[in-house]
Enzyme design. Structure first.
Site, PDB file in Angstrom:
ATOM      1  N   LYS A 179       0.834  -1.199   0.000  1.00 42.77           N
ATOM      2  CA  LYS A 179       0.000   0.000   0.000  1.00 42.77           C
ATOM      3  C   LYS A 179       0.870   1.251   0.000  1.00 42.77           C
ATOM      4  CE  LYS A 179      -3.582  -2.532  -0.090  1.00 42.77           C
ATOM      5  NZ  LYS A 179      -4.305  -2.630  -1.377  1.00 42.77           N
ATOM      6  N   HIS A 317      -8.353  -7.550 -10.614  1.00 41.09           N
ATOM      7  CA  HIS A 317      -8.341  -7.498  -9.148  1.00 41.09           C
ATOM      8  C   HIS A 317      -8.718  -8.886  -8.607  1.00 41.09           C
ATOM      9  CE1 HIS A 317     -10.527  -6.502  -5.262  1.00 41.09           C
ATOM     10  NE2 HIS A 317      -9.317  -6.029  -5.036  1.00 41.09           N
ATOM     11  N   GLU A 336      -3.632 -11.571  -9.477  1.00 44.66           N
ATOM     12  CA  GLU A 336      -3.338 -11.030  -8.144  1.00 44.66           C
ATOM     13  C   GLU A 336      -3.600 -12.081  -7.071  1.00 44.66           C
ATOM     14  OE1 GLU A 336      -5.558  -7.526  -7.025  1.00 44.66           O
ATOM     15  OE2 GLU A 336      -4.372  -7.261  -5.191  1.00 44.66           O
TER      16      GLU A 336
HETATM   17 MG    MG Z   1      -5.996  -2.374  -5.562  1.00 50.71          MG
END
Ligand code: MG
Length: 379
Positions: A179, A317, A336
């Site tokens: 992140k 995603h 992912e």
């Molecule tokens: Mg994302």
């Protein structure tokens, strides 16, 4: 063949973590099953689960979409052979009397139904879904993957970041994502520098900002990391702000990824028309299940290809095994994987690629991370 039951239940997905925009303390997800009875009298079940980081959408499925399908004559949703459900017909049937636009939790509910139907289509033909999508006579594909980790954890954040990145490298990942963009610029830069140091050149680093920044903050953030080897920066700004995407793509060389919060072909079309994204470097991350399912995703892929994009640009995603099967079947760029999240998803890997396997359908039952989750639906 007849659809005899559609059931959904809500999973607790709470975690003591944050991404760049939201806390995961009260997260939930839906799991769903569609059960059919074949003409030979056999019962077969198809399963689906939401991607993480959102909330369950069971009410829409139970109160609106499922009753329309269950009330229909099977002729309204079977393919020409009469032995398989037709996902395009089911999409139209379930979404009857739903106005266009406003793609919120309804898109995820439709995606659950669609995902369970595709699982059934594989099982009823005794083929893995990737083989249904790729056609016959092709070897088992391998799908490049990356590991999502590095959520903000408050206490001991850097120690936990180091532990996850080292474990991700040990598991074979050659690309990881953490992140970024949620804390002040200096602190975030230190965290990103630390991540690059922990990886020691053994894996590439991507950053996910979870659409939390204004255009001006995104400019400051991208300027602050412009000297670093970053694989891509994901969702720097609001997913629907196409002007902001166009500005960033014009001003910064780093690849951009976006699309996981656009849930329809119409929204994807607008992103591709107006977002200024670059087919030679940027990533399209539409979530298959949250965005109405594979029927909608196939429309998006076809439209994007017409606009000059390649399948390698598509990096859905999460989506777990459903997205893995679709990536393998369609030849998408990357898959992912969240190996350290509430559902510790760890597909079989060969080097830095995931293997979709040969189990019929999506193969949920062959994966211990999911088999038990669907047990509550099997009554
Ligand atoms: Mg994302």
């Amino acid at each position: 063949m007849k659809i005899v039951a559609i059931r959904e239940t809500t999973l607790d997905m709470a975690e003591a973590t944050r991404n760049a925009a939201v806390g995961f303390g009260r997260m939930t997800a839906s799991v769903a099953v569609v059960e059919v009875e074949t003409t030979a009298g056999h019962r077969v079940r198809g399963y689906a689960i939401d991607s993480p980081g959102r909330y369950a959408s069971g009410a829409v499925l139970r109160e609106r979409l499922a009753p329309r399908v269950l009330a229909a004559d099977p002729a309204a949703y079977l393919d020409a052979s009469g032995t398989l459900p037709d996902p395009w017909k089911i999409r139209a049937l379930a979404m009857r009397d739903e106005k266009p636009g406003g793609h919120g939790e309804r898109a995820a509910a439709m995606g659950l139904l669609d995902g369970a139907i595709w699982d059934l289509i594989g099982k009823l033909q005794d083929k893995p879904l990737w083989a249904v999508l790729r056609g016959p006579k092709l070897g088992t594909p391998q799908v490049p993957v990356y590991a999502t980790c590095g959520f903000y954890r408050g206490e001991d954040d850097l120690e936990k970041l180091r532990d996850e990145l080292e474990r991700a490298v040990d598991l074979g990942f050659d690309t990881v994502k953490i992140k970024g963009g949620a804390i002040d610029l200096d602190a975030d830069r230190k965290r990103i520098d630390a991540a690059l140091e922990y990886l020691g050149g053994k894996a590439k680093l991507a950053l996910d900002c979870n659409a939390t920044m204004t255009l001006n903050d995104a400019r400051l953030f991208l300027s602050a990391i412009a000297d670093l080897p970053i694989a891509w920066v994901e969702e720097p700004v609001d997913p629907l702000d196409y002007d902001a995407h166009r500005a960033l793509a014009a001003e910064f060389a780093v690849p951009l990824g976006t699309g996981e919060n656009l849930y329809s072909a119409a929204d994807a079309r607008n992103l591709l028309r107006h977002g200024g994204l670059r087919p030679e470097r940027d990533l399209l991350q539409f979530d298959i299940g949250l965005g109405h399912g594979l029927v909608e995703y196939l429309r998006i892929v076809a439209e994007a290809e017409d606009a000059g994009w390649l399948r390698e640009n598509f990096v859905p995603h999460v989506g777990y095994r459903f997205a893995l099967q679709v990536a393998a079947g369609l030849g998408l760029g990357r898959h992912e994987v969240g190996p350290f999240q509430r559902i510790a998803y760890r597909p079989a890997m060969a080097g830095a690629c995931a293997l979709p396997g040969d189990a019929p359908g999506i193969g949920w039952e062959a994966d211990p991370a999911f088999a038990s989750l669907f047990a509550a639906l099997d009554r």
